[in-house]
Design a protein around this motif. Sequence first.
Motif, short mmCIF file in Angstrom:
data_model
loop_
_atom_site.label_atom_id
_atom_site.label_comp_id
_atom_site.label_asym_id
_atom_site.label_seq_id
_atom_site.Cartn_x
_atom_site.Cartn_y
_atom_site.Cartn_z
N UNK A 144 0.82 -1.23 0.00
CA UNK A 144 0.00 0.00 0.00
C UNK A 144 0.84 1.27 0.00
N UNK A 145 1.91 1.27 0.78
CA UNK A 145 2.78 2.44 0.81
C UNK A 145 3.50 2.65 -0.50
N UNK A 146 3.91 1.54 -1.13
CA UNK A 146 4.59 1.64 -2.41
C UNK A 146 3.68 2.22 -3.49
N UNK A 147 2.42 1.79 -3.49
CA UNK A 147 1.47 2.30 -4.48
C UNK A 147 1.23 3.79 -4.26
N UNK A 178 9.83 6.17 -15.02
CA UNK A 178 9.74 4.79 -14.57
C UNK A 178 9.29 4.76 -13.13
N UNK A 179 8.40 3.81 -12.79
CA UNK A 179 7.93 3.67 -11.42
C UNK A 179 7.67 2.20 -11.16
N UNK A 184 6.63 -11.62 -7.16
CA UNK A 184 5.90 -10.57 -7.85
C UNK A 184 6.85 -9.43 -8.21
N UNK A 185 6.51 -8.72 -9.28
CA UNK A 185 7.21 -7.48 -9.63
C UNK A 185 6.16 -6.51 -10.16
N UNK A 186 6.26 -5.25 -9.72
CA UNK A 186 5.31 -4.23 -10.13
C UNK A 186 6.01 -3.19 -11.00
N UNK A 187 5.34 -2.80 -12.07
CA UNK A 187 5.85 -1.77 -12.98
C UNK A 187 4.69 -0.84 -13.31
N UNK A 188 4.99 0.22 -14.10
CA UNK A 188 3.98 1.18 -14.54
C UNK A 188 3.18 1.73 -13.37
N UNK A 189 3.86 2.04 -12.27
CA UNK A 189 3.19 2.61 -11.12
C UNK A 189 2.26 1.66 -10.40
#
Length: 366
Positions: free
Chosen positions: A187-190, A205-206, A291-296
């Motif tokens: 949640x904090x990362x988002x 990039x995010x 998991x890996x998150x990209x594009x915000x």
Amino acid sequence: MLTPGNEAELAEIIADASGPLCIQGGGTRGLGVEGDVLSTTGLSGIELYEPGALTLVVKSGTPLSEVEELLAAENQRLAFEPMDHRGLLGSEGEPTIGGVVAANVSGPRRIQAGAARDHLLGVRFADGTGQRIKNGGRVMKNVTGYDLVKLMCGAHGTLGVLTEVSLKVLPRAEAAVTVTVTGVDLPGALRAMAAALGSPFDVTGAAYDPESQIVCIRVEGFADSVDYRSARLAEELARFGRSGIAADSTVQWQGIRDVSAFHGQAGDVWRISVKPSDAVQLVPRLEAGALQFDWGGGLIWALVPEGTDLRARINVPGHATLVRASRETRARLGVFQPQPAPLAAISAGLRRQFDPKGILNPGLMG
């Protein structure tokens, strides 16, 4: 393998074909479509490059590395940052520019520069009857009629076989740094990524790695501007966790682009597109090993046990593409998200118009 040496030969092969054709560029994606392999690697070469006009025209079978080397010599680049799938898929071969366009392959910079289709100016292709078609141009003006350029980008060879593409290119950034925020949960990362993307600092990039709990925000441009913007951004993001600045970020973002954290790890790989705000409620249902998150946060890469039907677990709007799995799993689950009935009817109608014999990568996209 059928390897035509020019557009006329390719069109003749398609016109004479009576059975399915597996359209292939460099063979790095391994989609496993049944049929005779029709390779575009014989269609290679730079047709036109005008650095001053930021315009490149290139045959579809040209290796991506050749295109990137040509642009680098003029301090330019493909701004949409196409991914290299070989490490993730364990494949060989050489990615081609036609394959990049056909699959609309776009990397972390998509959030700022747009996707591959946003940089595509024109195409030449042969449809499923062997008819040779040209659409678009070499500049973004005076283009009339149907926009087949955007239609072909992302069609994965199901509507026609690309023979030439025209692209807009952009200057390379003078400097690039990564602002990091460490010690943050999802949640904090988002929230941190949303704050960065909503800032005036032109983020390119995010991304977020939940294992290390590190948010990565890329800032590019002229050196003085990058220094100022990254420092201000680090100050603003400090409220989410420990912020810092990494000076050399090229290798790091290549790893994010190519999902290098999953290389060599067993399991199926899915690519999920959702609203970033939906990721928190979605992630626990995925039961992913990594998991890996990209594009915000709008793009989620998930590594799961082999044979897992991840689509059955998604409880929010979005779509999931099966990027790496066995042939049996791909056949059972399908590579691409099933389309809603109205959209599926439109897609089927387009395929009948462009490929009435049903021979171009049959079954790949429904």
